[in-house]
Every structure is written in structure tokens, then in C-alpha cells.
Design a protein around this motif. Structure first.
Motif, PDB file in Angstrom:
ATOM      1  N   ALA A   1       7.351  16.637  -9.267  1.00  0.00           N
ATOM      2  CA  ALA A   1       6.423  15.601  -9.715  1.00  0.00           C
ATOM      3  C   ALA A   1       7.167  14.527 -10.496  1.00  0.00           C
ATOM      4  O   ALA A   1       7.044  14.428 -11.721  1.00  0.00           O
ATOM      5  CB  ALA A   1       5.321  16.219 -10.579  1.00  0.00           C
ATOM      6  N   PRO A   2       7.985  13.708  -9.813  1.00  0.00           N
ATOM      7  CA  PRO A   2       8.785  12.702 -10.523  1.00  0.00           C
ATOM      8  C   PRO A   2       7.957  11.676 -11.266  1.00  0.00           C
ATOM      9  O   PRO A   2       8.394  11.135 -12.274  1.00  0.00           O
ATOM     10  CB  PRO A   2       9.602  12.053  -9.395  1.00  0.00           C
ATOM     11  N   THR A   3       6.725  11.425 -10.792  1.00  0.00           N
ATOM     12  CA  THR A   3       5.905  10.437 -11.492  1.00  0.00           C
ATOM     13  C   THR A   3       5.452  10.944 -12.858  1.00  0.00           C
ATOM     14  O   THR A   3       5.087  10.162 -13.726  1.00  0.00           O
ATOM     15  CB  THR A   3       4.668  10.093 -10.648  1.00  0.00           C
ATOM     16  N   GLU A   4       5.460  12.270 -13.019  1.00  0.00           N
ATOM     17  CA  GLU A   4       5.041  12.857 -14.286  1.00  0.00           C
ATOM     18  C   GLU A   4       6.233  13.266 -15.151  1.00  0.00           C
ATOM     19  O   GLU A   4       6.053  13.833 -16.223  1.00  0.00           O
ATOM     20  CB  GLU A   4       4.171  14.096 -14.025  1.00  0.00           C
ATOM     21  N   SER A   5       7.431  12.998 -14.669  1.00  0.00           N
ATOM     22  CA  SER A   5       8.616  13.467 -15.381  1.00  0.00           C
ATOM     23  C   SER A   5       9.045  12.470 -16.444  1.00  0.00           C
ATOM     24  O   SER A   5       8.787  11.270 -16.340  1.00  0.00           O
ATOM     25  CB  SER A   5       9.772  13.682 -14.396  1.00  0.00           C
ATOM     26  N   ARG A   6       9.708  13.003 -17.479  1.00  0.00           N
ATOM     27  CA  ARG A   6      10.259  12.180 -18.556  1.00  0.00           C
ATOM     28  C   ARG A   6      11.676  12.672 -18.830  1.00  0.00           C
ATOM     29  O   ARG A   6      11.881  13.603 -19.626  1.00  0.00           O
ATOM     30  CB  ARG A   6       9.379  12.293 -19.795  1.00  0.00           C
ATOM     31  N   PRO A   7      12.677  12.071 -18.167  1.00  0.00           N
ATOM     32  CA  PRO A   7      14.062  12.533 -18.308  1.00  0.00           C
ATOM     33  C   PRO A   7      14.533  12.591 -19.753  1.00  0.00           C
ATOM     34  O   PRO A   7      15.259  13.513 -20.133  1.00  0.00           O
ATOM     35  CB  PRO A   7      14.855  11.512 -17.485  1.00  0.00           C
ATOM     36  N   ASP A   8      14.120  11.608 -20.558  1.00  0.00           N
ATOM     37  CA  ASP A   8      14.556  11.613 -21.964  1.00  0.00           C
ATOM     38  C   ASP A   8      14.023  12.829 -22.702  1.00  0.00           C
ATOM     39  O   ASP A   8      14.709  13.390 -23.575  1.00  0.00           O
ATOM     40  CB  ASP A   8      14.084  10.328 -22.657  1.00  0.00           C
ATOM     41  N   GLU A   9      12.810  13.252 -22.354  1.00  0.00           N
ATOM     42  CA  GLU A   9      12.241  14.433 -22.994  1.00  0.00           C
ATOM     43  C   GLU A   9      13.019  15.685 -22.599  1.00  0.00           C
ATOM     44  O   GLU A   9      13.289  16.560 -23.428  1.00  0.00           O
ATOM     45  CB  GLU A   9      10.779  14.576 -22.596  1.00  0.00           C
ATOM     46  N   LEU A  10      13.391  15.767 -21.306  1.00  0.00           N
ATOM     47  CA  LEU A  10      14.182  16.909 -20.850  1.00  0.00           C
ATOM     48  C   LEU A  10      15.514  16.965 -21.589  1.00  0.00           C
ATOM     49  O   LEU A  10      15.965  18.042 -22.008  1.00  0.00           O
ATOM     50  CB  LEU A  10      14.413  16.817 -19.346  1.00  0.00           C
ATOM     51  N   ARG A  11      16.152  15.812 -21.741  1.00  0.00           N
ATOM     52  CA  ARG A  11      17.437  15.780 -22.436  1.00  0.00           C
ATOM     53  C   ARG A  11      17.267  16.147 -23.909  1.00  0.00           C
ATOM     54  O   ARG A  11      18.143  16.779 -24.515  1.00  0.00           O
ATOM     55  CB  ARG A  11      18.075  14.396 -22.306  1.00  0.00           C
ATOM     56  N   SER A  12      16.165  15.734 -24.489  1.00  0.00           N
ATOM     57  CA  SER A  12      15.906  16.072 -25.893  1.00  0.00           C
ATOM     58  C   SER A  12      15.763  17.583 -26.058  1.00  0.00           C
ATOM     59  O   SER A  12      16.321  18.171 -26.992  1.00  0.00           O
ATOM     60  CB  SER A  12      14.636  15.362 -26.369  1.00  0.00           C
ATOM     61  N   TRP A  13      15.036  18.218 -25.143  1.00  0.00           N
ATOM     62  CA  TRP A  13      14.900  19.673 -25.214  1.00  0.00           C
ATOM     63  C   TRP A  13      16.245  20.361 -25.010  1.00  0.00           C
ATOM     64  O   TRP A  13      16.558  21.340 -25.680  1.00  0.00           O
ATOM     65  CB  TRP A  13      13.920  20.147 -24.152  1.00  0.00           C
ATOM     66  N   ALA A  14      17.036  19.820 -24.077  1.00  0.00           N
ATOM     67  CA  ALA A  14      18.360  20.407 -23.839  1.00  0.00           C
ATOM     68  C   ALA A  14      19.223  20.311 -25.091  1.00  0.00           C
ATOM     69  O   ALA A  14      19.950  21.253 -25.440  1.00  0.00           O
ATOM     70  CB  ALA A  14      19.043  19.701 -22.666  1.00  0.00           C
ATOM     71  N   GLY A  15      19.139  19.172 -25.783  1.00  0.00           N
ATOM     72  CA  GLY A  15      19.909  19.017 -27.009  1.00  0.00           C
ATOM     73  C   GLY A  15      19.472  20.007 -28.087  1.00  0.00           C
ATOM     74  O   GLY A  15      20.312  20.553 -28.803  1.00  0.00           O
ATOM     75  N   GLU A  16      18.165  20.242 -28.199  1.00  0.00           N
ATOM     76  CA  GLU A  16      17.677  21.213 -29.179  1.00  0.00           C
ATOM     77  C   GLU A  16      18.183  22.614 -28.863  1.00  0.00           C
ATOM     78  O   GLU A  16      18.539  23.382 -29.761  1.00  0.00           O
ATOM     79  CB  GLU A  16      16.144  21.208 -29.191  1.00  0.00           C
ATOM     80  N   LEU A  17      18.217  22.959 -27.569  1.00  0.00           N
ATOM     81  CA  LEU A  17      18.704  24.282 -27.184  1.00  0.00           C
ATOM     82  C   LEU A  17      20.167  24.452 -27.535  1.00  0.00           C
ATOM     83  O   LEU A  17      20.592  25.497 -28.035  1.00  0.00           O
ATOM     84  CB  LEU A  17      18.495  24.500 -25.682  1.00  0.00           C
ATOM     85  N   ARG A  18      20.967  23.428 -27.285  1.00  0.00           N
ATOM     86  CA  ARG A  18      22.394  23.516 -27.570  1.00  0.00           C
ATOM     87  C   ARG A  18      22.679  23.541 -29.071  1.00  0.00           C
ATOM     88  O   ARG A  18      23.646  24.158 -29.512  1.00  0.00           O
ATOM     89  CB  ARG A  18      23.138  22.345 -26.921  1.00  0.00           C
ATOM     90  N   ASP A  19      21.816  22.861 -29.822  1.00  0.00           N
ATOM     91  CA  ASP A  19      22.032  22.798 -31.271  1.00  0.00           C
ATOM     92  C   ASP A  19      21.417  23.978 -32.007  1.00  0.00           C
ATOM     93  O   ASP A  19      21.495  24.041 -33.243  1.00  0.00           O
ATOM     94  CB  ASP A  19      21.452  21.493 -31.828  1.00  0.00           C
ATOM     95  N   GLY A  20      20.799  24.894 -31.276  1.00  0.00           N
ATOM     96  CA  GLY A  20      20.188  26.053 -31.921  1.00  0.00           C
ATOM     97  C   GLY A  20      18.809  25.799 -32.469  1.00  0.00           C
ATOM     98  O   GLY A  20      18.320  26.560 -33.305  1.00  0.00           O
ATOM     99  N   GLY A  21      18.160  24.714 -31.993  1.00  0.00           N
ATOM    100  CA  GLY A  21      16.830  24.393 -32.493  1.00  0.00           C
ATOM    101  C   GLY A  21      15.747  25.276 -31.899  1.00  0.00           C
ATOM    102  O   GLY A  21      15.996  26.202 -31.122  1.00  0.00           O
TER     103      GLY A  21
END
Length: 550
Positions: free
Chosen positions: A243-263
Motif C-alpha cells: 500500500a504505497p499510497t498509505e506508506s510514510r518512509p520517514d516514519e519507517l526510518r524513524s522506527w528503525a532508528g529507535e530500534l537501533r538506538d535501543g528505544g
């Protein structure tokens, strides 16, 4: 081939682990004036390089297997060396061991550094002076260091027990975000580029699924709770692909950053209206014996190339033919094209490494402790640079291998450098000759088989979607099977594309199968039927690239 890329996200983990595993036994032996035994402790300690991308439950098993495999190869080499000094026999045994190690490492998908370390250990041991009575003691040293390497590899789990799973999930989120961003900006939306971008994202998602399925954890425990939250993120990544019309790449990257930082791990699987990822539904790994068959040409190349390189080195009067043997063993990749790339990288790296050795010799010859410290620094440098490009890592590996030969006593640097240069060219040239001589005729047949598997998986998924009352979990099962089949098709097609003397490859069929497969895959995630025209017959001629985009 020589372009320097970005480092691996976890390059420091194997780099620090190998230092922690190698330093204590080697420094202790140097202090006890028995540095000649460090070759055996280093064999076990180098096992700390493996399995850093695996969850700790799986890492424990993989590291134990690596240590066992290293000890098996070392035992064969030491017993052979104690029974015969015939260099012709030793090279033959080394070539066969190298072929077995390459085949098993590829079949089990052990990951970097693959077979090269195991082959280096066993090949060097073949040419080490040995008596049968010394073998048990030397194996005990290697086993003790191997146990220590296992402890070093598992120790980070005490601090970050979910680190590998979080990184795998973060990588999947970033890969999907990159694919969707490229789709929006117009990059990679052409047929071939789009398929590759989509395949990379699907591969990352599937790797995350596999990591989570091997993470373990009993229901109700903290590990199970964390895994459940990470599973929801993986499902979110899959949903985004459909569902690319419903996707938010920046949000995905933000979640990925939280995972890597231990958030904190966000939890929203129910809000998305998608089912939880069930580890029981992960596509099972095929039995080992079925994965060995396609690797027969690769095993033949390795055995032939290593034997030719070793015998040529002997004919030239080189005192350490295992250098040429290991050079040849390090070249073999999935196809001839990749093998050629690795040949260039290995040659350039080795030649630059010889120059680095010349610069380090005065420092290393200050004493045993200085020699060990130089080896430790080179170990760290190799792991820090290897993920940027193989040739950069080889710049550190080469002088380290040269310094290891001096554990038994300092030697003439000029002769060592000259022999290493000759063995590099001999191993690279004859290794490449073997790769070209042994043609992988099965590559085309494997593509045909992969196409058939994809068609069957897609047909099964479409039939499952059209059922009025599907069995619980059947759609997820069909989705996992189709995703695994598509990933295998892309890997198989890429491997076949780099071989030569092949019959005409079904490239158009591969692209069409991937397009229709991804369309059905999208339908399984979104829980709706595929559009008309994507029947079980696999006819996709009337579809455009826009039709198959989710």
C-alpha cells in the motif's frame, strides 16, 4: 570492483570480539615464551568472527557448529601432517578440505567470513611440523580457545539480549522505506530496476522473519513480548510494500532508528488490521542434503583450483604452498563473474598488504609481545575494512598471515614478501582458470525449477485467497511460501546470469514471474483477491509495470 562502500552497521562487533578472543591466549603464551603454540589457540579464537547477525538463541548453536567444524578440519590436518611429509599428499588433502568447507559453509549459509578462515586454519596446519603424540594437546588448545570464543560471542546478550532481532527488523524497515522513496521519486520504477528494488525489500523482510523465528522465548516472557512487538513492525513493513499510497518512509526510518538506538518498540499490529506474524508459519529451511546438490560445481571448482594452485606453488619451490591454496579458495563466489571480481579484489588487497607488512616488520620484530599486538591491530583493521570492500580487508589480512608465520621465530622479511607475492598471483590465476574450466551447467535448470516453484506457490496463494472460508493461518502460510519462492528465484537468476557457456536464459519469464508473484503477494497481505488476469496459468503478457505495482 574496487569502489569503497559504506561499512556494515555492526562492523565493530566482530572486530572487538576477535580482539577479546585472540588477545588473552596469545598474550599468555607470549609471556610464557611458548608463542609457537599460538597458532592453535588462534584457530579456536577466530571462531568469534561468526554469527554476529543472529539472535542469541541461534548464535549459540551456530558458534558451537563453527567451533566443531574448525576442530574437525584441524584434526584431519594435524593427523595427516603427523603421518606424512609428502607435499603432494598434503596439497591434495588441503584441496579436498577446502572444497568440503566451502560447500558446507554455503549450504548452511553460515555467513561471513565463510569458509576462508576455516581453510586458512586447516591448510596452515597441514604444513606445520607435527608428531602424532602432539595432536591431542594441540587440539585441546584449539578447543579451549574455541570455547572462549563462544563465550565472547554470547557475552553481549547479557547487555542487549534482543539486539540482533532489533537490527534485523530495523534493516527491513529501512529497506522498505528506501524502496518506497525510490518509487515516489521515480528512481527504479522501470521494470528491471523496480523488480530489483522490490526484491531487496522483500529479502530484508524475510531475513527479519527468519531472525525472529529463531529468537526463541517462551510465551509470557519478556523475550516473547519483545519479539511480538518486533513481529508487528515486520508486518507493518509488509503492509507498506502493498500500500504505497498509505506508506510514510520517514516514519519507517524513524522506527528503525529507535530500534537501533535501543528505544521503545512501537506496538500497533491490531490497529493495522493485519494478523500477527506467527513463527510457525515461516517457510521451513530445506534439508541440508537438498542444498548440497546445486553446490557440486562450486565444490569441484574449489577442489581443482586449490589443487592446481598448491602444486604450482610447489613446482616453483615456494616453502608455503598453502598460501596459494588459500588464495584460490577465497575466490569462489556464486558465479564466474563474481569470482572474477573477487580475484581482482584479492590480488590488489594482497599486494597492498605486502607493502603494509614491510612497514610493520621493524615494529613487530621488537619482541613477542609486539608481534602479538601487531596481529591484534591487523585483526581489528580487517574487520573494520572488510565490509567496505573485500580488497581493503585483505590489506590487513595479508600482513597478519605473514606475521603469524613468525610465531615460531622471526624470519627473513624479504623472502616472506617475495613468496607471498608469487603465491598470490599463482593462486589467483589458477583459481580463476578452474572457475572457467568447471562450467555450472545446472544454473539454467535451477532457474527453471525456481520458476516452477514460484508458479506453484502463486497458484496456491491465489486459490487460498478465493476460498470462502479459508483455514486459519492458511493465507499467512501461502504468503510465506510465495515470499520465500520469489527470494530464491531472484538469487538463482542472479547466480545464473553470471555464468558463461549457458543456454539461453529465460530472463523475460523471470521478470514476468516476479511481477505477477509480487502482485499476488500484495493480495495476500492486504487480504483481497488478485485482479483478473493473474490466473494459475501464469499469463502476464497483457500486464504493464503499473499493473503489477501494489
Amino acid at each position: 570492483m574496487l569502489r569503497i562502500g559504506r561499512p556494515s552497521d555492526i562492523w565493530f562487533k566482530p572486530a572487538l570480539s576477535v580482539i577479546a578472543a585472540v588477545a588473552p591466549p596469545c598474550l599468555a603464551l607470549a609471556a610464557l615464551e611458548h608463542l609457537d603454540l599460538a597458532m592453535y589457540t588462534m584457530a579456536g579464537a577466530l571462531c568469534a568472527l561468526y554469527a554476529h547477525n543472529r539472535p542469541y538463541a541461534a548464535r549459540a548453536r551456530v558458534l558451537a557448529g563453527v567451533v566443531l567444524g574448525m576442530l574437525t578440519g584441524l584434526a584431519v590436518a594435524l593427523v595427516t601432517a603427523s603421518l606424512t611429509g609428502n607435499a603432494v599428499v598434503l596439497v591434495a588433502v588441503g584441496a579436498l578440505l577446502a572444497a568440503a568447507q566451502k560447500t558446507l559453509c554455503d549450504a548452511t549459509r553460515i555467513g561471513p567470513p565463510g569458509n576462508v578462515v576455516l581453510t586458512f586454519v586447516s591448510s596452515a596446519a597441514l604444513f606445520a611440523p607435527q608428531t602424532l603424540g602432539q595432536v591431542p594437546g594441540h587440539l585441546a588448545l584449539a578447543a579451549g580457545a574455541g570455547v572462549w570464543a563462544w563465550i565472547v560471542g554470547m557475552a553481549p546478550g547479557l547487555v542487549r539480549p534482543y539486539g540482533p532481532e532489533r537490527r534485523a527488523t530495523a534493516h527491513a524497515l529501512n529497506a522498505v522505506a528506501a524502496h518506497e522513496q525510490a518509487h515516489r521519486t521515480g528512481d527504479g520504477t522501470g521494470g528491471h530496476g523496480y523488480v530489483r528494488s522490490r526484491a531487496a525489500a522483500e529479502t530484508a523482510v524475510q531475513a527479519a522473519r527468519q531472525a525472529l523465528s529463531s529468537a526463541g522465548g517462551r510465551p509470557g516472557t519478556a523475550r516473547a513480548t519483545t519479539r511480538r512487538a518486533l513481529e508487528q513492525l515486520v508486518v507493518r513493513a509488509e503492509f507498506t510494500l502493498t500500500a504505497p499510497t498509505e506508506s510514510r518512509p520517514d516514519e519507517l526510518r524513524s522506527w528503525a532508528g529507535e530500534l537501533r538506538d535501543g528505544g521503545h518498540v512501537p506496538s500497533f499490529g491490531e490497529r493495522l488490521g493485519v494478523q500477527r506474524l506467527d513463527p510457525e508459519l515461516i517457510a521451513p529451511t530445506p534439508p541440508l542434503w537438498t542444498r548440497l546438490g546445486p553446490l557440486v560445481p562450486l565444490a569441484a571448482r574449489t577442489a581443482l583450483g586449490c589443487a592446481l594452485a598448491g602444486y604450482a606453488s610447489l613446482a616453483l619451490g615456494i616453502g608455503r604452498p598453502y598460501w596459494a591454496l588459500v588464495t584460490a579458495a577465497s575466490l569462489y563466489q556464486a558465479n564466474v563473474t563474481l569470482t572474477w571480481n573477487r580475484t581482482v579484489q584479492r590480488t590488489v588487497g594482497n599486494l597492498a598488504g605486502v607493502l603494509l607488512f614491510a612497514a610493520l616488520v621493524p615494529l613487530a620484530h621488537l619482541g613477542p609481545i609486539a608481534l602479538v599486538l601487531c596481529c591484534l591491530a591487523l585483526n581489528f583493521g580487517a574487520e573494520a575494512l572488510m565490509s567496505r570492500n573485500y580488497w581493503l580487508g585483505s590489506v590487513c589480512v595479508t600482513p597478519m598471515a605473514l606475521l603469524v608465520t613468525e610465531f615460531t621465530g622471526f624470519q627473513d622479511p624479504g623472502r616472506l614478501m617475495a613468496e607471498r607475492i608469487v603465491d598470490t598471483f599463482v593462486g589467483a590465476l589458477l583459481g580463476l582458470v578452474a572457475a572457467v574450466a568447471v562450467t555450472n551447467h545446472r544454473a539454467g535448470a535451477r532457474v527453471e525449477h525456481a520458476l516452477t516453484v514460484v508458479e506453484h506457490a502463486r497458484t496456491h496463494a491465489e486459490r487460498t485467497l478465493t476460498r470462502v472460508h479459508p483455514v486459519s493461518g492458511s493465507v499467512d502460510t501461502a504468503h510465506r511460501g510465495l515470499a520465500a519462492a520469489l527470494a530464491d528465484l531472484r538469487t538463482t537468476a542472479d547466480a545464473a546470469a553470471g555464468e558463461w557457456r549457458q543456454r539461453t536464459r529465460p530472463q523475460e519469464r523471470v521478470v514476468l514471474a516476479e511481477r505477477s508473484g509480487h502482485r499476488t503477494l500484495a493480495a495476500t497481505v492486504r487480504g483481497r483477491e488478485p485482479r483478473p488476469g493473474a490466473g494459475a496459468g501464469g499469463r502476464t503478457d497483457d500486464r504493464t509495470t503499473e499493473d503489477v505495482r501494489p
